[in-house]
Design a protein around this motif. Structure first.
Motif, short mmCIF file in Angstrom:
data_model
loop_
_atom_site.label_atom_id
_atom_site.label_comp_id
_atom_site.label_asym_id
_atom_site.label_seq_id
_atom_site.Cartn_x
_atom_site.Cartn_y
_atom_site.Cartn_z
N PHE A 182 39.63 35.03 37.74
CA PHE A 182 40.30 36.12 38.46
C PHE A 182 40.90 35.59 39.77
O PHE A 182 42.04 35.88 40.12
CB PHE A 182 39.31 37.25 38.75
N GLU A 183 40.12 34.77 40.47
CA GLU A 183 40.61 34.23 41.74
C GLU A 183 41.87 33.40 41.52
O GLU A 183 42.86 33.53 42.25
CB GLU A 183 39.50 33.42 42.43
N ALA A 184 41.84 32.56 40.48
CA ALA A 184 43.01 31.73 40.18
C ALA A 184 44.21 32.62 39.81
O ALA A 184 45.34 32.38 40.23
CB ALA A 184 42.69 30.77 39.05
N TRP A 185 43.92 33.66 39.02
CA TRP A 185 44.98 34.58 38.59
C TRP A 185 45.65 35.23 39.80
O TRP A 185 46.88 35.37 39.86
CB TRP A 185 44.37 35.65 37.67
N CYS A 186 44.84 35.60 40.77
CA CYS A 186 45.37 36.27 41.96
C CYS A 186 46.32 35.35 42.74
O CYS A 186 47.31 35.80 43.31
CB CYS A 186 44.23 36.71 42.88
#
Ligand code: C2E
Ligand code: MG
Ligand code: MG
Length: 437
Positions: A428-432
């Motif tokens: 999720f962090e990478a996606w953001c």
């Protein structure tokens, strides 16, 4: 005693007693019917007595006094078997007495029920049952009138057979509906909660261009034997078995830990994170108090944490919920009405509840394409949200067509597979990073 204060072992005992009670009830009821048909007064009286003995057990069980209920059941049923043997079971030269054999399953049950109780109590009860067993094997029967005529016996035998078959079918059905197997899933879930093995998946919430605006935390459970178990399966189970409170506390703790980790991040530090609260959590004041204290202790900026609540509780206790929502607002916790449109909250109720966001349920979103009626309904839900001055977000947005239709109604926030699936926190962090607003 509160439901969530039962330990795993106590819950096992509770289940065992429930099954024992149910079986005894069925056996006694069929005895009652059979003996009524045969016109055997003494046997009828005995069955009635047995049924009465179950009442205090059920009462104690209801109050979660498990030890008292276990002892009442064991002693009551031992007394019942003793009377049964003495009154109805006449040993003759050809056929010896057999009803004392019923004490054997009772001993087995007693051993299981008293497994974690003091040895003296456990051994004492077993000794009592064994002594009774030996005594009944030896004593002659009371001298009572002769058994009924042969045709009545046959009819009673037939009826008895039918009732036993019905009972077996009923039990098999219970097994099929998962009433019995669920205990295993329940035990596995309780262990996973106790061992902190639940995790969170984060699903992004986006604007129409796919830029991230926030996220919803969704609980995940990977069991060693079963693999990933769907929350649609284990959340209702947790609710039914009183595990939802510890589950909810763990989910909140993990969400708060994430918010702390993101705190100083220029991008992640701005995102609100939504956590689901189930109806049972909202009904428990002490639990809510613990949650709010835990949040307060974090000292997070306003609006970083959001609670998602469903309509059902709002309808049942609007005034209590209004107070809760106001407390959340005062404490800087945002609130969203989840699955909006699936419950029965009246406009009057809704307008008095200080939510910040409405989540249009995925059920409506799915129906939109090619369905003008569904579009009208969705449009009125969105308008209602806007009139009340609320943020509106649509969930279950799976296609570009969904997005276009919803945008046409004025929706500006979306959550669904079209944008992203729920992701493990690191992903999720990478996606953001790739979808910064
Ligand atoms: P919900 O709060 O309405 O969450 C949305 C559900 O829709 C999630 O299912 C999510 O994965 C799914 N979803 C998201 N986008 C799409 C989409 O585009 N299409 C489809 N078909 N589904 C989509 P999930 O994770 O299986 O959760 C199911 C329900 O379990 C949740 O519904 C919520 O009621 C409950 N739940 C999940 N996590 C928690 C939790 O931590 N606490 C509590 N009390 N309940 C939870
Ligand atoms: Mg939700
Ligand atoms: Mg929802």
């Amino acid at each position: 005693m509160n439901r969530d204060t039962l330990t795993l072992e106590q819950r096992r005992q509770q289940r065992l007693l429930q099954v024992a009670l149910l079986l005894s009830l069925a056996v006694l009821l069929q005895g009652l019917l059979r003996h009524a048909l045969q016109g055997r007064q003494e046997a009828l009286a005995l069955d009635l007595g047995g049924l009465l003995l179950l009442l205090p057990v059920a009462w104690l069980l209801q109050r979660r006094r498990l030890l008292a209920a276990s002892l009442a059941f064991l002693l009551g049923m031992a007394a019942f078997v003793a009377l049964l043997a003495m009154v109805l079971d006449r040993p003759s030269a050809a056929v010896p007495r057999f009803s004392h054999l019923y004490l054997l399953p009772l001993m087995l049950l007693g051993y299981q029920l008293l497994r974690d109780r003091p040895a003296l109590l456990r051994r004492g009860s077993m000794l009592l049952l064994v002594a009774l067993y030996v005594l009944l094997a030896m004593l002659p029967a009371f001298d009572l009138p002769a058994p009924p005529s042969v045709p009545a016996q046959r009819l009673a035998g037939l009826l008895n057979g039918l009732i036993v078959i019905a009972l077996l079918i009923g039990l098999a059905q219970l097994g099929d509906t998962g009433w019995i197997e669920q205990t295993e899933l329940e035990i596995a879930l309780a262990r996973a909660i106790a061992n902190g093995r639940l995790t969170l998946a984060l699903q992004p919430q986006c604007d129409a261009a796919g830029r991230v605006l926030g996220a919803e935390a969704l609980v995940r459970w990977q069991d060693a034997e079963r693999g990933w178990v769907s929350p649609a399966e284990f959340v209702p189970l947790a609710e039914a078995r009183g595990l939802i409170l510890p589950l909810g506390e763990q989910v909140l703790a993990q969400a708060l830990a994430l918010l702390q980790r993101w705190r100083d991040d220029a991008q992640l530090g701005q995102l609100p994170l939504a956590v689901n609260l189930s109806a049972l959590q909202l009904q428990d004041d002490a639990h809510l108090e613990r949650l709010l204290e835990r949040v307060a202790a974090q000292g997070l900026p306003r609006g970083r944490l959001k609670f998602e609540l469903t309509e059902s509780v709002m309808v049942a206790e609007p005034e209590r919920m209004r107070l809760l929502l106001e407390r959340c607002r005062a404490q800087g916790i945002a609130t969203a009405l989840d699955d909006f449109g699936t419950g029965y909250a009246s406009l009057a109720t809704l307008s008095q509840l200080p939510f910040e966001q409405l989540k249009i349920d995925q059920h409506f979103v799915r129906q939109l394409p090619g369905n003008p009626r569904a579009q009208k309904v969705a449009r009125s839900l969105v308008e209602l949200g806007e009139r009340l001055g609320l943020d509106v977000i649509a969930e279950g947005v799976e296609t570009a067509e969904h997005v276009a239709l919803l945008r046409g109604m004025g929706v500006a926030q979306f959550q669904g597979y079209h944008f992203a699936r729920p992701l493990p926190p690191a992903e999720f962090e990478a996606w953001c990073r790739e979808h910064a607003a």
